[in-house]
Write a protein that holds these residues in place. Structure first.
Motif, PDB file in Angstrom:
ATOM      1  N   PRO A  90       0.824  -1.211   0.000  1.00  0.00           N
ATOM      2  CA  PRO A  90       0.000   0.000   0.000  1.00  0.00           C
ATOM      3  C   PRO A  90       0.859   1.262   0.000  1.00  0.00           C
ATOM      4  O   PRO A  90       1.958   1.275   0.543  1.00  0.00           O
ATOM      5  CB  PRO A  90      -0.806  -0.111   1.301  1.00  0.00           C
ATOM      6  N   ALA A  91       0.325   2.317  -0.633  1.00  0.00           N
ATOM      7  CA  ALA A  91       1.027   3.604  -0.669  1.00  0.00           C
ATOM      8  C   ALA A  91      -0.014   4.714  -0.625  1.00  0.00           C
ATOM      9  O   ALA A  91      -1.142   4.548  -1.094  1.00  0.00           O
ATOM     10  CB  ALA A  91       1.865   3.728  -1.925  1.00  0.00           C
ATOM     11  N   ILE A  92       0.376   5.852  -0.064  1.00  0.00           N
ATOM     12  CA  ILE A  92      -0.471   7.042  -0.064  1.00  0.00           C
ATOM     13  C   ILE A  92       0.204   8.062  -0.974  1.00  0.00           C
ATOM     14  O   ILE A  92       1.388   8.359  -0.820  1.00  0.00           O
ATOM     15  CB  ILE A  92      -0.654   7.603   1.359  1.00  0.00           C
ATOM     16  N   LEU A  93      -0.557   8.577  -1.936  1.00  0.00           N
ATOM     17  CA  LEU A  93      -0.017   9.541  -2.889  1.00  0.00           C
ATOM     18  C   LEU A  93      -0.071  10.947  -2.326  1.00  0.00           C
ATOM     19  O   LEU A  93      -0.705  11.203  -1.304  1.00  0.00           O
ATOM     20  CB  LEU A  93      -0.802   9.458  -4.205  1.00  0.00           C
ATOM     21  N   ASP A  94       0.576  11.896  -3.028  1.00  0.00           N
ATOM     22  CA  ASP A  94       0.612  13.286  -2.564  1.00  0.00           C
ATOM     23  C   ASP A  94      -0.775  13.930  -2.535  1.00  0.00           C
ATOM     24  O   ASP A  94      -0.973  14.934  -1.860  1.00  0.00           O
ATOM     25  CB  ASP A  94       1.570  14.116  -3.419  1.00  0.00           C
TER      26      ASP A  94
ATOM     27  N   VAL B 136      -3.257   3.720  -3.059  1.00  0.00           N
ATOM     28  CA  VAL B 136      -3.158   2.763  -4.166  1.00  0.00           C
ATOM     29  C   VAL B 136      -2.177   1.664  -3.769  1.00  0.00           C
ATOM     30  O   VAL B 136      -1.406   1.816  -2.825  1.00  0.00           O
ATOM     31  CB  VAL B 136      -2.690   3.420  -5.489  1.00  0.00           C
ATOM     32  N   MET B 137      -2.217   0.569  -4.507  1.00  0.00           N
ATOM     33  CA  MET B 137      -1.258  -0.515  -4.314  1.00  0.00           C
ATOM     34  C   MET B 137      -0.166  -0.357  -5.379  1.00  0.00           C
ATOM     35  O   MET B 137      -0.465  -0.174  -6.559  1.00  0.00           O
ATOM     36  CB  MET B 137      -1.948  -1.882  -4.469  1.00  0.00           C
ATOM     37  N   ILE B 138       1.102  -0.422  -4.924  1.00  0.00           N
ATOM     38  CA  ILE B 138       2.237  -0.241  -5.841  1.00  0.00           C
ATOM     39  C   ILE B 138       3.185  -1.430  -5.708  1.00  0.00           C
ATOM     40  O   ILE B 138       3.176  -2.127  -4.699  1.00  0.00           O
ATOM     41  CB  ILE B 138       2.990   1.082  -5.555  1.00  0.00           C
TER      42      ILE B 138
ATOM     43  N   ILE C 102       4.857   8.264 -10.111  1.00  0.00           N
ATOM     44  CA  ILE C 102       4.256   7.107 -10.769  1.00  0.00           C
ATOM     45  C   ILE C 102       3.072   7.583 -11.612  1.00  0.00           C
ATOM     46  O   ILE C 102       2.553   8.682 -11.415  1.00  0.00           O
ATOM     47  CB  ILE C 102       3.783   6.039  -9.752  1.00  0.00           C
ATOM     48  N   ILE C 103       2.655   6.753 -12.553  1.00  0.00           N
ATOM     49  CA  ILE C 103       1.480   7.046 -13.368  1.00  0.00           C
ATOM     50  C   ILE C 103       0.327   6.206 -12.836  1.00  0.00           C
ATOM     51  O   ILE C 103       0.465   4.994 -12.650  1.00  0.00           O
ATOM     52  CB  ILE C 103       1.755   6.746 -14.853  1.00  0.00           C
ATOM     53  N   VAL C 104      -0.817   6.869 -12.575  1.00  0.00           N
ATOM     54  CA  VAL C 104      -1.983   6.213 -11.986  1.00  0.00           C
ATOM     55  C   VAL C 104      -3.148   6.303 -12.962  1.00  0.00           C
ATOM     56  O   VAL C 104      -3.375   7.342 -13.582  1.00  0.00           O
ATOM     57  CB  VAL C 104      -2.361   6.884 -10.640  1.00  0.00           C
TER      58      VAL C 104
ATOM     59  N   PHE D  31      -8.145   3.655 -10.351  1.00  0.00           N
ATOM     60  CA  PHE D  31      -7.351   3.979  -9.151  1.00  0.00           C
ATOM     61  C   PHE D  31      -6.238   2.946  -8.972  1.00  0.00           C
ATOM     62  O   PHE D  31      -6.017   2.432  -7.879  1.00  0.00           O
ATOM     63  CB  PHE D  31      -8.233   4.016  -7.900  1.00  0.00           C
ATOM     64  N   GLU D  32      -5.526   2.633 -10.080  1.00  0.00           N
ATOM     65  CA  GLU D  32      -4.470   1.634 -10.035  1.00  0.00           C
ATOM     66  C   GLU D  32      -3.153   2.183 -10.534  1.00  0.00           C
ATOM     67  O   GLU D  32      -3.121   3.060 -11.399  1.00  0.00           O
ATOM     68  CB  GLU D  32      -4.838   0.426 -10.929  1.00  0.00           C
ATOM     69  N   TYR D  33      -2.070   1.623 -10.011  1.00  0.00           N
ATOM     70  CA  TYR D  33      -0.710   1.917 -10.477  1.00  0.00           C
ATOM     71  C   TYR D  33      -0.580   1.402 -11.906  1.00  0.00           C
ATOM     72  O   TYR D  33      -1.013   0.291 -12.219  1.00  0.00           O
ATOM     73  CB  TYR D  33       0.291   1.226  -9.549  1.00  0.00           C
TER      74      TYR D  33
END
Length: 187
Positions: free
Chosen positions: A153-157, A162-164, A174-176, A181-183
């Motif tokens: 799991p990751a939290i974006l700015d 999302v899961m990375i 990263i491009i989402v 709502f996916e990496y």
């Protein structure tokens, strides 16, 4: 506006039905053993978001509506309103924040979006399918975890979770995918 038969309805079509505008979300063509064939259509109201399941026989006529699409640039947000500018005429339009729904965090300053109009009324805002975001926080890599297809799991700015993949770290771009709502990949 052109009228089409009930069996010509396709996903993505905009219809005028029961005095309102509806978008066809899902269409299933059904041929029962007894009786005539029909299209089972899942409709979504473009103004208030209500959903409706409706059956259309091939003899039924429905109004198909054409929406005008314009590319407009996002300028700023104030008091729950998003302001966009037409890049050709420089006219500005203010739309409520909830027109984007849960995709709102992906809207970035200066981003060009597609806005669909019915006459002068803006009905829908479509973001680009892929957006560059920065990973704000994530767990460190655990050795030996790369053998299986694992994600962390990751939290974006922008606050979205999302899961990375394990090889992506904090402060990386990263491009989402804004629809799923996916990496997608590293930027």
């Amino acid at each position: 506006m052109p009228k089409i038969n009930g069996n010509e309805i396709r996903p993505g079509n905009v219809l005028e039905h029961e005095g309102s505008l509806w978008g066809a979300v899902k269409v299933d063509h059904v041929k029962p053993g007894k009786g005539g064939a029909f299209a089972q259509v899942e409709l979504k109201n473009l103004r208030d978001g209500r959903k409706l399941n409706e059956r259309f026989r091939s003899a039924d006529k429905v109004e198909r509506v054409r929406l005008d699409q314009k590319d407009q640039q996002f300028l700023f947000e104030t008091d729950g309103m998003l302001t966009f500018m037409d890049s050709e005429t420089y006219e500005q339009i203010a739309l409520p924040v909830d027109i984007l729904g849960d995709r709102r965090p992906f809207l970035q300053d200066g981003m060009v979006v597609h806005i669909e109009y019915y006459g002068e009324e803006a009905l829908n805002v479509t973001l680009p399918q892929k957006v560059v975001c920065k990973v704000a926080e994530t767990e460190p890599v655990v050795k030996g975890q790369t053998a299986a297809n694992s994600f962390k799991p990751a939290i974006l700015d922008n606050g979205v979770r999302v899961m990375i993949p394990p090889f992506v770290g904090t402060d990386e771009d990263i491009i989402v995918n804004t629809e799923l709502f996916e990496y997608v990949e590293r930027a």
